[in-house]
Design an enzyme around this catalytic site. Structure first.
Site, PDB file in Angstrom:
ATOM      1  N   ALA A  45      -0.676  -8.034  -1.035  1.00 54.44           N
ATOM      2  CA  ALA A  45      -1.332  -6.975  -0.996  1.00 54.44           C
ATOM      3  C   ALA A  45      -0.130  -5.721  -0.600  1.00 54.44           C
ATOM      4  O   ALA A  45       0.868  -6.090  -1.149  1.00 54.44           O
ATOM      5  CB  ALA A  45      -2.189  -7.162   0.452  1.00 54.44           C
ATOM      6  N   CYS A  46      -0.563  -4.641  -0.046  1.00 52.96           N
ATOM      7  CA  CYS A  46       0.345  -3.495  -0.131  1.00 52.96           C
ATOM      8  C   CYS A  46       1.154  -3.338   1.248  1.00 52.96           C
ATOM      9  O   CYS A  46       1.249  -2.525   1.664  1.00 52.96           O
ATOM     10  CB  CYS A  46      -0.570  -2.289  -0.443  1.00 52.96           C
ATOM     11  SG  CYS A  46      -1.726  -2.021   1.041  1.00 52.96           S
ATOM     12  N   GLY A  47       1.636  -4.423   1.341  1.00 52.19           N
ATOM     13  CA  GLY A  47       2.788  -4.471   2.610  1.00 52.19           C
ATOM     14  C   GLY A  47       1.847  -4.218   3.868  1.00 52.19           C
ATOM     15  O   GLY A  47       1.197  -4.888   4.290  1.00 52.19           O
ATOM     16  N   VAL A  48       2.594  -3.068   4.458  1.00 59.71           N
ATOM     17  CA  VAL A  48       2.252  -2.705   5.922  1.00 59.71           C
ATOM     18  C   VAL A  48       0.999  -1.605   5.723  1.00 59.71           C
ATOM     19  O   VAL A  48       1.327  -0.795   6.648  1.00 59.71           O
ATOM     20  CB  VAL A  48       3.449  -2.420   6.678  1.00 59.71           C
ATOM     21  CG1 VAL A  48       4.073  -3.642   7.057  1.00 59.71           C
ATOM     22  CG2 VAL A  48       4.153  -1.170   6.043  1.00 59.71           C
ATOM     23  N   CYS A  49       0.568  -1.426   4.717  1.00 60.24           N
ATOM     24  CA  CYS A  49      -0.247   0.027   4.446  1.00 60.24           C
ATOM     25  C   CYS A  49      -1.186   0.033   5.537  1.00 60.24           C
ATOM     26  O   CYS A  49      -1.723  -1.165   5.947  1.00 60.24           O
ATOM     27  CB  CYS A  49      -1.021  -0.266   3.177  1.00 60.24           C
ATOM     28  SG  CYS A  49      -0.144  -0.137   1.863  1.00 60.24           S
TER      29      CYS A  49
END
Length: 230
Positions: free
Chosen positions: A62-66
């Site tokens: 997924a988008c990391g630490v979004c």
């Protein structure tokens, strides 16, 4: 693939690797099921991680630490602005997407992987990595540099195949990368991080067009080109 690089790079980006560095990275031999032994990595460090940096989380595609990030977190970690000042000709910047794409061998087979590449200011490829998540591909590059004693990456340009989100710029700051380029849009928080920590951020890099959102001074335009980027 390159699981050791992924683990080491992720921990470095999160501030969990102390100044002394890593002692050892290995597959976890005591996992209960043998078929999972090569899916779990153990990282040993030479000193306790900074207490403020310790957190529990998963490395996913997924988008990391979004959604869980802020500039204040980076300030509390004590990250310093990137001071390296390489200049990159805009014509070199224009060549980076094709150069990264040419290095994505697994993409040729699947059509479904992101890529990240480290380049010199002259556009020469230093290393490239692929992953389902673009932030993981960046972690692999940082891990490659960390395990090889190449940090900080002061004279490099990072090219990513997807959107330039906060987590991409944050990893670049932690690794000392002065220039980040992306084929797509940056997030507003990514621009704020780039501005505060002295990173040149290039977005919408497609063909012979791009936007420069921060750190304009490192991009060299032809003498007759209009300076429309800020």
């Amino acid at each position: 693939g390159t699981d050791f690089e992924l683990a080491a790079g992720f921990l470095h980006g999160e501030g969990l690797v102390p100044a002394g560095g890593l002692r050892q990275v290995s597959y976890c031999a005591d996992v209960a099921t043998p078929d999972q032994r090569f899916n779990v990595v153990t990282v040993e460090i030479d000193a306790p991680a900074p207490p403020a940096a310790v957190r529990t989380g998963l490395v996913s595609s997924a988008c990391g630490v979004c959604g869980s990030a802020s500039l204040e977190v980076l300030r509390k970690r004590g990250l310093r602005p990137v001071t390296a000042d390489p200049t990159v000709a805009v014509d070199t910047v224009y060549r980076l997407p094709d150069a990264l794409r040419a290095a994505q061998g697994v993409f040729d087979d699947t059509g479904g992987l992101h890529g990240a590449g480290l380049f010199t200011p002259a556009g020469d490829l230093l290393a490239a990595r692929e992953d389902v998540g673009r932030h993981n591909a960046v972690d692999k590059l940082v891990g490659w540099a960390l395990l090889g004693g190449r940090l900080p990456l002061a004279g490099t340009v990072l090219m990513v195949s997807g959107r330039a989100g906060y987590e991409i710029v944050q990893k670049a700051v932690a690794a000392g990368i002065p220039v980040v380029a992306s084929v797509s849009a940056p997030s507003s928080l990514a621009v704020a991080v780039a501005e505060e920590f002295g990173v040149t951020l290039v977005g919408f890099l497609r063909g012979r067009r791009c936007n420069v959102y921060a750190g304009r001074d490192r991009i060299v335009l032809p003498a007759d080109a209009p300076a429309v980027a800020r």
